[in-house]
Motif scaffolding. Structure first.
Motif: not given
Length: 398
Positions: A186, A189, A192, A195, A268, A272, A275
């Motif tokens: 994944a 942070e 993406d 997000l 998604l 994504q 996550r």
């Protein structure tokens, strides 16, 4: 002697759940997987296969706008009529309960090829809900030669229906294997764009989705209005990856699309979405995947259905059936937000669906079926709270 297995699937959920098995078969000298995509879900399916590094050997490409279930089933069978005799596989593997599943199983059976059913034995007890999946999986259960049941309860369902117990193996659910694999890949942070705001969101994140046929009509507007009410709660952000089906999108988008605290996304890519599940605090969905993935991540999961073929998480306490009424949905979300004890009870419940090693049991069961190895050791449900460490699920109750 190496065995050829035609793996027939067509939807994104099927792809997610068979991908670990295909990848493992490719590394196992006992098996040669032939990947047959029907294309029942086109764009979402292709994106998912790309994530897992899988390219179909055969693409039946049956997708057509607004085609009926009968047309989907017919076109899959028609595509397999010429393929299976030429391929002459030792088995046909199907997964779950879609139109592709039923058509693949019928085709294998009619060509006298053993059918291996992954995710066998799920039952809601109501042929109308979910429709048509409940009938599909019951029919496949009468055709399959090897039944790979995710849980002991699923195996018990099959035995009650007269299925030979020696043909049933409890494996756990391969979706947990896919989820465990995704945790290693994944994106970090902030990686993406859709997000980015959620990474900085200080409040509650409620992940919501609805797409089942039994939700079409009157329930969908109720669900959409309930999500607006939830988004009106203090410090709550509702995130909706909205299904592309016009029967869903054309109803929900006019209701939720302009709400300032609802983020509407296109479906998604798989990593994504994983996550997003990890970042969420509560999952509200009628998706079968959510009923399995939520418990594995320690996320309280509110199921927008009246009955479920996955009762294990409900009994364990990590999922709750809340129906599809506006008042009922809002009441249950509000209860979790306002009651730390209720939230923690669901977040810390036992995950009944797998330990992340279902794929190994699937391959062992297949090897035993072909006389190439000992019987697989069955999955024992209830030994693991979560298959993966949840991220942030207790942030609001510490």
């Amino acid at each position: 002697m190496q065995k050829t297995v035609a793996v027939v699937f067509g939807t994104r959920p099927e792809a997610i759940k068979v991908a670990p098995v295909i990848r493992a078969m490719r590394d196992d000298p006992r098996f040669r997987p032939v990947v047959v995509s029907t294309g029942q879900h086109r764009q979402m399916l292709d994106e998912t296969l790309q994530v897992f590094g899988i390219t179909p050997d055969v693409d039946l490409d049956i997708m057509a706008p607004r085609q009926s279930l009968s047309e989907v089933t017919y076109r899959v069978i028609q595509g397999l009529v010429g393929l299976l005799p030429d391929l002459a596989p030792d088995a046909v593997m199907v997964h779950g309960d879609t139109a592709t599943t039923l058509a693949g199983a019928i085709s294998g059976h009619q060509h006298r090829i053993p059918v291996i059913h992954v995710e066998a034995g799920l039952r809601s007890g109501d042929a109308r809900s979910p429709f048509p999946e409940e009938a599909n999986r019951r029919l496949v259960g009468q055709i399959a030669a090897l039944h790979l049941a995710p849980t002991p309860g699923n195996a018990a369902n099959l035995i009650r229906e007269g299925i030979d117990e020696s043909t049933i193996v409890v494996t756990g659910n391969t979706v947990i294997d896919a989820l465990r694999w995704s945790a290693e890949l994944a994106p970090a942070e902030g990686a993406d764009e859709p997000l980015l705001d959620l990474d900085r969101e200080p409040g509650w994140v409620v992940l919501a989705s609805a797409h089942r046929r039994e939700s079409w009509g009157k329930p969908l507007p109720e669900i959409a209005k309930a999500l607006c009410d939830v988004a009106d709660l203090e410090d709550v952000r509702v995130v909706v990856p909205l299904h592309r089906n016009p029967a869903v999108r054309d109803v929900m988008l006019p209701i939720i699309g302009e709400h300032p605290h609802i983020t509407v996304l296109d479906p998604l890519p798989y990593l994504q979405f994983c996550r997003l599940m990890r970042r969420s605090d509560i999952i509200v969905s009628d998706s079968s995947g959510a009923e399995e993935e939520g418990p594995a991540l320690g996320k309280p999961t509110l199921v927008l259905r009246d009955v479920t073929e996955r009762p294990e998480a409900v009994r364990a306490g990590t999922a709750r059936l809340v129906g599809r009424t506006r008042a009922g949905i809002v009441r249950e979300v509000t209860r979790l937000i306002n009651d730390p004890v209720a939230y923690a009870a669901m977040a810390e419940s036992v995950n009944p669906y797998g330990d992340g090693y279902a794929t190994e049991r699937v391959l062992d069961a297949m090897g035993h079926f072909f006389g190439m190895g000992p019987a697989a050791a069955p999955f024992i449900s209830g030994l693991h709270r979560t298959a993966l460490s949840p991220v942030g699920s207790l942030a609001h109750v510490a």
